[in-house]
Design a protein around this motif. Structure first.
Motif, mmCIF file in Angstrom:
data_model
loop_
_atom_site.group_PDB
_atom_site.id
_atom_site.type_symbol
_atom_site.label_atom_id
_atom_site.label_comp_id
_atom_site.label_asym_id
_atom_site.label_seq_id
_atom_site.Cartn_x
_atom_site.Cartn_y
_atom_site.Cartn_z
ATOM 1 N N LEU A 16 0.821 -1.218 0.000
ATOM 2 C CA LEU A 16 0.000 0.000 0.000
ATOM 3 C C LEU A 16 0.851 1.263 0.000
ATOM 4 O O LEU A 16 0.487 2.257 -0.629
ATOM 5 C CB LEU A 16 -0.928 0.002 1.214
ATOM 6 C CG LEU A 16 -2.207 -0.809 1.083
ATOM 7 C CD1 LEU A 16 -2.942 -0.826 2.419
ATOM 8 C CD2 LEU A 16 -3.086 -0.251 0.007
ATOM 9 N N ALA A 17 1.977 1.224 0.703
ATOM 10 C CA ALA A 17 2.881 2.381 0.698
ATOM 11 C C ALA A 17 3.442 2.608 -0.701
ATOM 12 O O ALA A 17 3.552 3.750 -1.158
ATOM 13 C CB ALA A 17 4.012 2.170 1.699
ATOM 14 N N VAL A 19 1.995 1.734 -3.550
ATOM 15 C CA VAL A 19 0.896 2.234 -4.381
ATOM 16 C C VAL A 19 0.637 3.713 -4.103
ATOM 17 O O VAL A 19 0.431 4.504 -5.024
ATOM 18 C CB VAL A 19 -0.378 1.398 -4.152
ATOM 19 C CG1 VAL A 19 -1.601 2.076 -4.739
ATOM 20 C CG2 VAL A 19 -0.200 0.021 -4.736
ATOM 21 N N GLY A 20 0.668 4.097 -2.834
ATOM 22 C CA GLY A 20 0.463 5.508 -2.492
ATOM 23 C C GLY A 20 1.568 6.402 -3.028
ATOM 24 O O GLY A 20 1.299 7.492 -3.552
ATOM 25 N N ALA A 21 2.810 5.957 -2.930
ATOM 26 C CA ALA A 21 3.924 6.748 -3.461
ATOM 27 C C ALA A 21 3.847 6.845 -4.989
ATOM 28 O O ALA A 21 4.073 7.914 -5.569
ATOM 29 C CB ALA A 21 5.248 6.132 -3.031
ATOM 30 N N PHE A 22 3.515 5.740 -5.627
ATOM 31 C CA PHE A 22 3.385 5.736 -7.086
ATOM 32 C C PHE A 22 2.243 6.647 -7.530
ATOM 33 O O PHE A 22 2.370 7.398 -8.504
ATOM 34 C CB PHE A 22 3.163 4.302 -7.564
ATOM 35 C CG PHE A 22 3.263 4.119 -9.042
ATOM 36 C CD1 PHE A 22 4.476 4.258 -9.686
ATOM 37 C CD2 PHE A 22 2.139 3.795 -9.790
ATOM 38 C CE1 PHE A 22 4.573 4.082 -11.057
ATOM 39 C CE2 PHE A 22 2.227 3.620 -11.150
ATOM 40 C CZ PHE A 22 3.448 3.765 -11.793
ATOM 41 N N HIS A 23 1.143 6.598 -6.812
ATOM 42 C CA HIS A 23 -0.008 7.452 -7.120
ATOM 43 C C HIS A 23 0.359 8.917 -6.937
ATOM 44 O O HIS A 23 -0.040 9.777 -7.734
ATOM 45 C CB HIS A 23 -1.173 7.074 -6.199
ATOM 46 C CG HIS A 23 -2.441 7.785 -6.524
ATOM 47 N ND1 HIS A 23 -2.733 9.039 -6.057
ATOM 48 C CD2 HIS A 23 -3.504 7.406 -7.265
ATOM 49 C CE1 HIS A 23 -3.911 9.410 -6.498
ATOM 50 N NE2 HIS A 23 -4.409 8.430 -7.235
ATOM 51 N N THR A 24 1.137 9.226 -5.911
ATOM 52 C CA THR A 24 1.557 10.606 -5.673
ATOM 53 C C THR A 24 2.449 11.113 -6.795
ATOM 54 O O THR A 24 2.279 12.245 -7.283
ATOM 55 C CB THR A 24 2.295 10.707 -4.329
ATOM 56 O OG1 THR A 24 1.420 10.241 -3.305
ATOM 57 C CG2 THR A 24 2.704 12.131 -4.028
ATOM 58 N N GLY A 40 -1.467 10.647 1.543
ATOM 59 C CA GLY A 40 -2.157 10.142 2.732
ATOM 60 C C GLY A 40 -2.132 8.627 2.817
ATOM 61 O O GLY A 40 -1.919 8.061 3.894
ATOM 62 N N ILE A 41 -2.327 7.971 1.679
ATOM 63 C CA ILE A 41 -2.265 6.509 1.655
ATOM 64 C C ILE A 41 -0.861 6.033 1.993
ATOM 65 O O ILE A 41 -0.675 5.096 2.777
ATOM 66 C CB ILE A 41 -2.713 5.965 0.284
ATOM 67 C CG1 ILE A 41 -4.213 6.198 0.098
ATOM 68 C CG2 ILE A 41 -2.380 4.488 0.132
ATOM 69 C CD1 ILE A 41 -4.720 5.883 -1.281
ATOM 70 N N ALA A 42 0.154 6.682 1.420
ATOM 71 C CA ALA A 42 1.536 6.274 1.670
ATOM 72 C C ALA A 42 1.917 6.489 3.133
ATOM 73 O O ALA A 42 2.486 5.598 3.776
ATOM 74 C CB ALA A 42 2.475 7.049 0.753
ATOM 75 N N LEU A 46 2.574 3.525 5.976
ATOM 76 C CA LEU A 46 3.875 3.453 6.648
ATOM 77 C C LEU A 46 3.706 3.519 8.169
ATOM 78 O O LEU A 46 4.416 2.826 8.900
ATOM 79 C CB LEU A 46 4.795 4.560 6.160
ATOM 80 C CG LEU A 46 5.364 4.372 4.750
ATOM 81 C CD1 LEU A 46 6.166 5.590 4.337
ATOM 82 C CD2 LEU A 46 6.194 3.116 4.667
ATOM 83 N N LEU A 47 2.766 4.328 8.638
ATOM 84 C CA LEU A 47 2.503 4.370 10.077
ATOM 85 C C LEU A 47 1.944 3.033 10.576
ATOM 86 O O LEU A 47 2.312 2.562 11.653
ATOM 87 C CB LEU A 47 1.540 5.510 10.406
ATOM 88 C CG LEU A 47 2.110 6.918 10.317
ATOM 89 C CD1 LEU A 47 1.002 7.947 10.543
ATOM 90 C CD2 LEU A 47 3.225 7.106 11.314
ATOM 91 N N CYS A 48 1.070 2.425 9.794
ATOM 92 C CA CYS A 48 0.547 1.113 10.170
ATOM 93 C C CYS A 48 1.640 0.054 10.124
ATOM 94 O O CYS A 48 1.665 -0.846 10.959
ATOM 95 C CB CYS A 48 -0.599 0.723 9.241
ATOM 96 S SG CYS A 48 -2.084 1.689 9.494
ATOM 97 N N LEU A 49 2.553 0.171 9.183
ATOM 98 C CA LEU A 49 3.674 -0.756 9.108
ATOM 99 C C LEU A 49 4.544 -0.663 10.352
ATOM 100 O O LEU A 49 4.962 -1.682 10.912
ATOM 101 C CB LEU A 49 4.498 -0.464 7.859
ATOM 102 C CG LEU A 49 5.671 -1.363 7.547
ATOM 103 C CD1 LEU A 49 5.174 -2.766 7.244
ATOM 104 C CD2 LEU A 49 6.454 -0.820 6.383
#
Length: 59
Positions: A16-17, A19-24, A40-42, A46-49
């Motif tokens: 998910l991190a 995907v979020g970085a790629f989307h950004t 926000g997704i990234a 990362l916080l959940c990780l």
């Protein structure tokens, strides 16, 4: 020792991190205005990780 559940959650949040970085990056490249969603997704993943893996460090 790392449990299978912790490993699965870590891989999920790492994906998910990514995907979020790629989307950004793509949002910035094509100027779609959706940069905050990708960031926000990234950041959230990362916080959940970190939250999943901190108990393993404290054992």
């Amino acid at each position: 020792m790392v449990s299978k559940r912790r490993l699965g959650a870590s891989l999920l949040f790492l994906g998910l991190a990514f995907v979020g970085a790629f989307h950004t990056v793509l949002s910035l490249a094509f100027d779609t205005g959706l940069t905050t969603i990708g960031a926000g997704i990234a950041i959230g993943s990362l916080l959940c990780l970190v939250a999943v893996n901190v108990p393993a460090l404290l054992d």
